[in-house]
Design an enzyme around this catalytic site. Structure first.
Site, PDB file in Angstrom:
ATOM      1  N   GLU A 321      -6.064 -28.019   6.188  1.00  0.00           N
ATOM      2  CA  GLU A 321      -7.617 -28.998   6.477  1.00  0.00           C
ATOM      3  C   GLU A 321      -7.014 -30.096   7.357  1.00  0.00           C
ATOM      4  O   GLU A 321      -7.523 -31.143   7.117  1.00  0.00           O
ATOM      5  CB  GLU A 321      -8.291 -29.074   5.326  1.00  0.00           C
ATOM      6  CG  GLU A 321      -8.841 -28.010   4.662  1.00  0.00           C
ATOM      7  CD  GLU A 321      -9.688 -28.376   3.387  1.00  0.00           C
ATOM      8  OE1 GLU A 321      -9.895 -29.498   2.842  1.00  0.00           O
ATOM      9  OE2 GLU A 321     -10.734 -27.615   3.053  1.00  0.00           O
ATOM     10  N   ASP A 394     -12.796 -22.588  -4.298  1.00  0.00           N
ATOM     11  CA  ASP A 394     -12.966 -23.828  -4.048  1.00  0.00           C
ATOM     12  C   ASP A 394     -13.728 -24.874  -5.149  1.00  0.00           C
ATOM     13  O   ASP A 394     -14.820 -24.904  -4.748  1.00  0.00           O
ATOM     14  CB  ASP A 394     -13.240 -24.476  -2.703  1.00  0.00           C
ATOM     15  CG  ASP A 394     -13.009 -26.190  -2.519  1.00  0.00           C
ATOM     16  OD1 ASP A 394     -12.419 -26.703  -3.365  1.00  0.00           O
ATOM     17  OD2 ASP A 394     -13.611 -26.416  -1.477  1.00  0.00           O
ATOM     18  N   GLU A 422     -18.524 -31.391  -6.933  1.00  0.00           N
ATOM     19  CA  GLU A 422     -18.905 -31.139  -5.562  1.00  0.00           C
ATOM     20  C   GLU A 422     -19.778 -30.102  -5.145  1.00  0.00           C
ATOM     21  O   GLU A 422     -20.630 -29.933  -4.399  1.00  0.00           O
ATOM     22  CB  GLU A 422     -17.470 -30.887  -4.986  1.00  0.00           C
ATOM     23  CG  GLU A 422     -17.466 -30.506  -3.472  1.00  0.00           C
ATOM     24  CD  GLU A 422     -16.195 -30.132  -2.779  1.00  0.00           C
ATOM     25  OE1 GLU A 422     -15.017 -30.605  -3.427  1.00  0.00           O
ATOM     26  OE2 GLU A 422     -16.141 -29.922  -1.575  1.00  0.00           O
TER      27      GLU A 422
HETATM   28  C1  GCU Z   1     -12.435 -29.257  -0.747  1.00  0.00           C
HETATM   29  C2  GCU Z   1     -13.392 -30.283  -0.278  1.00  0.00           C
HETATM   30  C3  GCU Z   1     -12.740 -31.368   0.521  1.00  0.00           C
HETATM   31  C4  GCU Z   1     -11.191 -31.563   0.005  1.00  0.00           C
HETATM   32  C5  GCU Z   1     -10.481 -30.284  -0.245  1.00  0.00           C
HETATM   33  C6  GCU Z   1      -9.104 -30.532  -1.047  1.00  0.00           C
HETATM   34  O1  GCU Z   1     -12.620 -28.298   0.472  1.00  0.00           O
HETATM   35  O2  GCU Z   1     -14.596 -30.085   0.176  1.00  0.00           O
HETATM   36  O3  GCU Z   1     -13.380 -32.532   0.558  1.00  0.00           O
HETATM   37  O4  GCU Z   1     -10.472 -32.131   0.713  1.00  0.00           O
HETATM   38  O5  GCU Z   1     -11.252 -29.290  -1.069  1.00  0.00           O
HETATM   39  O6  GCU Z   1      -9.043 -30.169  -2.196  1.00  0.00           O
HETATM   40  O7  GCU Z   1      -8.124 -30.700  -0.459  1.00  0.00           O
END
Ligand code: GCU
Length: 710
Positions: A321, A394, A422
């Site tokens: 990400e 997730d 979340e």
């Molecule tokens: C999810 C979450 C993100 C977080 C990611 C992670 O995608 O929405 O905000 O950074 O998990 O665990 O790294």
């Protein structure tokens, strides 16, 4: 138990007591005190028993952790029993509590010869009643000071939960060595997925210490937490600045936080950016094979340890990400992790590397982490731990356990849970996750025969791994009650208790939290426990049916909160004829094959796949009959109607407790339940209408569903 021992004198230190509990200044019932509110004991019989045992405190050592333990004991006893116990260097009257680590307290050793053979770990403790020369003693001891602190919190818990402290012989050991909380806090003060205000850490003011840090450390220690990662795993994307923590200015700030944590036995860890040698060190590369990069990390790590000798280590999110990692240099995750671990090794530091990676858009997301990490089995260094989210997607309200657990027996593994809600209603919905976490921990992977549970894998019992444990993405923030929704404190507490002892039942943990928080009135305990224990399934019912997951909105101000099924087709695969993600071997993505044979066969076969995960593994027609005899579509309708209805009932039950719960807390929770009911109705209508529109099949009870709502 009678022991004939003459007390030797002069071995105790008289310690001046300086009680600086910050929270005494904070208004009575705003939830700030967590479960450490030490309400006055009302039961007269117990009060008398407790007074007999708690007249004075004998402290055998003078160091920061033992001082924390002593202060807590004085505070707890004063608040609950209504008098301040004497602090003495020798016994004066019957009813002394002796605290000290076993090896540093000759008196305790004398009273309890060879007691340490009862203790397996450094954190385990004993609370033992003795009668010596007609005087009563309670000894709280362990191999380390930290163990004594845990023992003291547990002793106080006995009082808080109205248990007898007569003739105690209590030994308690943690099952997991590492019990960490992970903050997703940014130095700017924002919190990724935080729903309880801003970060509690004020980087602009550090190294100045604030009272809240002390109370936070107390709370962590009270649950047996022994490590805290203080910043977000995302350190660079979207202009985040978590990478800064490795700069000299921030290391000084960390040093003062570490000092506070240390006095409660909590080690400080930080999240770091894999590209730090480039971002901070201005090197041309972050290639883990480049000697200048290797050297940069060594020097940086030495710098940290020179300031924080008990520093825990690094947490790394790499190649995920937008957070960069070793793949940029065509290196593996093991190459990257091992290089950083090497720098930490001489200091006893740990390198925790996250397995949350995905990004091959043409591939089933659930399958990706396993595909990537499985190749590195056996290649990670001894002080590397792979931290794996509980499920392959997730933190959904329901998903199967990640197939990575147990699939790499030679690799240290840690379980990552999410305490912050979340995908489970933020701090508006009550969704008590302990029952979910229990299911995850108890899940049998069958990877080393029957009984190969996730719990045994992440506690190191199954494969004898050296560093293992549980981490939880914490839900605290600057709100006066820390967690936004007051009842979300039960999730914080439940996480801590499970990380200490995953064998506790949901009911035991709930009972402890409710009694510590609200007292022991039976009606309150029964009702609140019931509301908590039903809330996860209730949330699942009115949001996401049969394991389909990811029906919430993806982005925007409040993401992962509102229903948005029309935007999540790639997750639920719903069309006119059916719904669900086919992950079977024959017709689907083949994800099922990542599990042991026993589990892959169970999931792959539509007849043995548990209903609650049916749509995670299978694409089925709406008329498919579940084991309950209902069709999938009818189940979707009914669970949504029932779920919302249950929230309405919860609200009524809570109202019935109005004269038994502090007025401010009662009002606050009621307000949250009202919002939850509104949102539950929104979810119910959106999801039901969505599926009605697609399938065209009406509810068989004739309830009204809206057409063409989208
Ligand atoms: C999810 C979450 C993100 C977080 C990611 C992670 O995608 O929405 O905000 O950074 O998990 O665990 O790294």
């Amino acid at each position: 138990m009678k022991i004939k021992t003459i007390f030797s004198t002069g071995i105790f230190l008289i310690i001046p007591i300086i009680l600086m509990f910050s929270y005494v200044n904070i208004s009575a019932e705003n939830g700030y005190k967590f479960w450490l509110n030490y309400k006055k004991i009302k039961n007269e019989r117990l009060l008398e028993e407790y007074r007999n045992y708690c007249k004075e405190i004998i402290v055998a050592e003078d160091n920061e952790i033992i001082n924390s333990a002593r202060n807590e004991l004085v505070l707890g006893i004063s608040c609950m029993l209504g008098f301040k116990p004497d602090l003495t260097n020798d016994t004066v009257s019957s009813g002394s509590i002796l605290i000290g680590s076993y090896l540093n307290s000759p008196l305790i050793e004398k009273l309890l010869p060879n007691f340490e053979t009862n203790l397996k770990s450094f954190d385990g403790y004993g609370i033992i009643s003795l009668e010596v020369n007609d005087k009563l003693y309670t000894v709280i001891t362990g191999k380390t000071d930290q163990a004594v602190l845990y023992g003291v919190f547990n002793f106080l818990k006995l009082l808080q939960t109205n248990q007898s402290i007569d003739k105690l012989f209590l030994i308690d050991e943690p099952v997991n060595k590492l019990r960490l909380v992970n903050h997703w806090d940014n130095p700017s003060g924002t919190i990724e997925r935080g729903y309880a205000g801003r970060s509690i850490f004020h980087w602009d003011k550090l190294p100045t210490i604030e009272p809240r840090y002390i109370d936070y450390a107390r709370m962590l220690a009270s649950m047996g937490i022994n490590g805290c990662v203080i910043n977000n795993v995302n350190t660079v994307k979207h202009n985040l600045t978590g990478w800064k923590l490795l700069t000299p200015e921030y290391i000084q700030k960390m040093k003062s936080l570490a000092k506070i944590f240390r006095s409660y036995g909590v080690k400080l860890y930080i999240s770091v950016n894999f590209f730090s040698p480039v971002i901070i060190g201005k090197l041309n590369s972050a290639d883990p094979f480049d000697p200048s990069v290797i050297q940069w990390w060594k020097v940086k790590v030495n710098e940290i340890y020179s300031q924080i000798p008990d520093f825990g280590g690094f947490l790394v999110k790499a190649d995920s990400e937008g957070e960069p990692g070793p793949m940029k240099y065509s290196r593996t995750h093991a190459d990257g992790a091992n290089m950083m671990a090497e720098a930490l090794k001489p200091h006893g530091g740990l390198l925790i590397w996250r397995a949350f990676v995905y990004g091959h858009n043409d591939m089933d997301r659930a399958a990706q982490a396993y595909e990537v990490f499985k190749h590195d089995e056996g290649k990670f260094s001894e002080n590397v731990i792979i931290q794996i989210k509980n499920g392959p997607i997730d933190f959904q309200v329901r998903e199967p356990v990640s197939p990575l657990f147990g699939a790499m027996p030679l690799t240290n593994q840690m379980l990552e849970l999410q305490i912050t809600q979340e995908y489970t209603g933020h701090s508006t919905h009550l969704c008590y996750l302990v029952p979910q976490w229990k299911e995850i921990l108890d899940f049998d992977t069958y990877l080393n025969g029957k009984g190969s549970t996730v719990n045994k894998i992440v506690s190191g019992q199954l494969f004898n791994n050296s560093h293992t444990g549980i981490a939880g993405v914490i839900n605290v923030g600057s709100d006066s009650n820390w967690t936004g929704h007051f009842l979300a404190q039960a999730n914080t507490f439940g996480f801590g208790r499970l990380s200490w002892n995953p064998y506790l039942t949901s009911e035991q943990i709930t009972d402890e939290w409710v009694k510590m928080t609200f007292g022991s009135d039976k009606e309150v305990v029964d009702l609140v426990s019931n509301i908590l224990l039903e809330s996860w399934l209730t949330y699942e019912n009115y949001t996401s049916p049969l394991g389909v997951g990811m029906l919430s909105n993806g982005s925007g101000d409040i993401s992962h909160y509102y229903p948005a099924p029309e935007k999540r087709q790639k997750f639920h695969h719903a069309d006119k004829f059916g719904v669900g993600y086919d992950r079977t071997e024959e017709t689907g993505t083949g994800f099922v094959n990542q599990y042991s044979k026993t589990n892959s066969e169970m999931y792959n076969n539509i007849d043995t796949c548990p209903d609650e995960l049916l749509l995670f593994f299978h694409h089925v027609p709406y008329t498919h009959k579940l084991k309950s005899g209902k069709t999938v579509i009818q189940h979707i309708y009914e669970s949504h109607f029932d779920g919302a209805e249950r929230v309405f009932e919860m609200k009524k039950e809570w109202i019935s407790l109005s004269d038994k719960i502090d007025i401010e807390i009662h009002k606050h929770v009621l307000n949250k339940l009202e919002q939850q009911y509104e949102q539950a109705c929104l979810w119910r209508d959106t999801i039901n209408n969505f599926f009605f529109n697609l399938s065209g099949i009406p509810d068989d009870q004739g309830r009204l569903l809206k057409n063409n709502n989208f």
